[in-house]
Design a protein around this motif. Sequence first.
Motif, PDB file in Angstrom:
ATOM      1  N   GLY A   1     -70.910  23.326  15.530  1.00 43.52           N
ATOM      2  CA  GLY A   1     -70.819  22.973  16.946  1.00 43.52           C
ATOM      3  C   GLY A   1     -69.608  22.117  17.260  1.00 43.52           C
ATOM      4  N   LEU A   2     -69.294  21.172  16.378  1.00 42.69           N
ATOM      5  CA  LEU A   2     -68.113  20.342  16.605  1.00 42.69           C
ATOM      6  C   LEU A   2     -66.827  21.159  16.531  1.00 42.69           C
ATOM      7  N   VAL A   3     -66.740  22.030  15.542  1.00 40.16           N
ATOM      8  CA  VAL A   3     -65.546  22.863  15.419  1.00 40.16           C
ATOM      9  C   VAL A   3     -65.411  23.775  16.633  1.00 40.16           C
ATOM     10  N   GLU A   4     -66.509  24.359  17.065  1.00 40.58           N
ATOM     11  CA  GLU A   4     -66.456  25.234  18.236  1.00 40.58           C
ATOM     12  C   GLU A   4     -66.085  24.456  19.496  1.00 40.58           C
ATOM     13  N   GLY A   5     -66.586  23.222  19.603  1.00 46.60           N
ATOM     14  CA  GLY A   5     -66.306  22.424  20.785  1.00 46.60           C
ATOM     15  C   GLY A   5     -64.897  21.876  20.838  1.00 46.60           C
ATOM     16  N   PHE A   6     -64.373  21.440  19.709  1.00 42.15           N
ATOM     17  CA  PHE A   6     -63.060  20.803  19.706  1.00 42.15           C
ATOM     18  C   PHE A   6     -61.914  21.767  19.427  1.00 42.15           C
ATOM     19  N   ILE A   7     -62.139  22.780  18.615  1.00 35.96           N
ATOM     20  CA  ILE A   7     -61.067  23.712  18.271  1.00 35.96           C
ATOM     21  C   ILE A   7     -61.228  25.027  19.021  1.00 35.96           C
TER      22      ILE A   7
ATOM     23  N   SER B   1     -60.036  30.551  13.102  1.00 31.88           N
ATOM     24  CA  SER B   1     -60.422  30.844  11.724  1.00 31.88           C
ATOM     25  C   SER B   1     -61.247  29.697  11.142  1.00 31.88           C
ATOM     26  N   ALA B   2     -61.029  28.474  11.613  1.00 32.64           N
ATOM     27  CA  ALA B   2     -61.827  27.338  11.140  1.00 32.64           C
ATOM     28  C   ALA B   2     -63.291  27.520  11.522  1.00 32.64           C
ATOM     29  N   LEU B   3     -63.538  28.001  12.731  1.00 37.40           N
ATOM     30  CA  LEU B   3     -64.908  28.254  13.165  1.00 37.40           C
ATOM     31  C   LEU B   3     -65.545  29.361  12.331  1.00 37.40           C
ATOM     32  N   THR B   4     -64.784  30.388  12.012  1.00 40.87           N
ATOM     33  CA  THR B   4     -65.296  31.476  11.183  1.00 40.87           C
ATOM     34  C   THR B   4     -65.651  30.965   9.785  1.00 40.87           C
TER      35      THR B   4
ATOM     36  N   VAL C   1     -66.364  27.798   8.826  1.00 45.15           N
ATOM     37  CA  VAL C   1     -67.512  26.884   8.874  1.00 45.15           C
ATOM     38  C   VAL C   1     -68.790  27.651   9.199  1.00 45.15           C
ATOM     39  N   GLY C   2     -68.708  28.637  10.073  1.00 46.85           N
ATOM     40  CA  GLY C   2     -69.873  29.464  10.386  1.00 46.85           C
ATOM     41  C   GLY C   2     -70.343  30.256   9.178  1.00 46.85           C
ATOM     42  N   ALA C   3     -69.411  30.790   8.413  1.00 44.18           N
ATOM     43  CA  ALA C   3     -69.779  31.526   7.196  1.00 44.18           C
ATOM     44  C   ALA C   3     -70.395  30.585   6.169  1.00 44.18           C
ATOM     45  N   LEU C   4     -69.861  29.388   6.057  1.00 42.36           N
ATOM     46  CA  LEU C   4     -70.435  28.389   5.140  1.00 42.36           C
ATOM     47  C   LEU C   4     -71.875  28.074   5.529  1.00 42.36           C
TER      48      LEU C   4
END
Length: 161
Positions: free
Chosen positions: A122-128, A132-135, A137-140
Motif C-alpha cells: 500500500g505504501l509503495v502504491e501510494g507514494f510511487i 516495477s517496485a509495486l510489481t 513488492v506485490g509479488a513478494l
Amino acid sequence: MSVTSDMMASYRTPRAVVSRRLAMGEREDRAFAILMAACCVIFVSRWPALAREAHLTGTELNPLLGANLFALMFLLPLIMMTLALVSHLLLRAFGRKQSSFGARFALFWAMLATGPLFLLVGLVEGFIGESSALTIVGALWFFAFVWIWISGLLEAGRVST
C-alpha cells in the motif's frame, strides 16, 4: 506467543505457528477475529493509494474510503470464507483428512501474517504508484501469502488426523 511474534515467526516456520495456534482449540470466534483483523489491515493499507488516486483525479477521498470500507470489511470476509470452503472441499476430494476449521484458519492466518507486507504494498502504491517496485513488492507479498497458506493447510491436515 503474542500475535505479532507469531506473525513474524510465520515467515520462518509457518507450520509450527499454525500447529501451535490450532492446538489452542477450534474456536470460530478466534478465527473470525483473525479474519477481521486481516481485513482491517488491508483496509488501512489502501489509504495511501486512495489518497493518491483522489489527488490525481480531483475526486473526493471519503467516497473512495467508504467504498473500500464496504468491500474490504463486509465483502472480503464472505469471499475468504467461500475460498476456504472451496479449498477444504478440494483437499477432501483429493483424500486429505482436513477439518473445515483448519482450512479456514490457515487462510485467515496467512492473510493476517502477511499484513505487514500488504502495508508495504500500500505504501509503495501510494507514494510511487504503478511501477516495477509495486510489481516486485506485490509479488513478494503474493508468494509469502501462498507459502504461509499452503504450509498452514498442510499442517492443519496433519493436526486433524
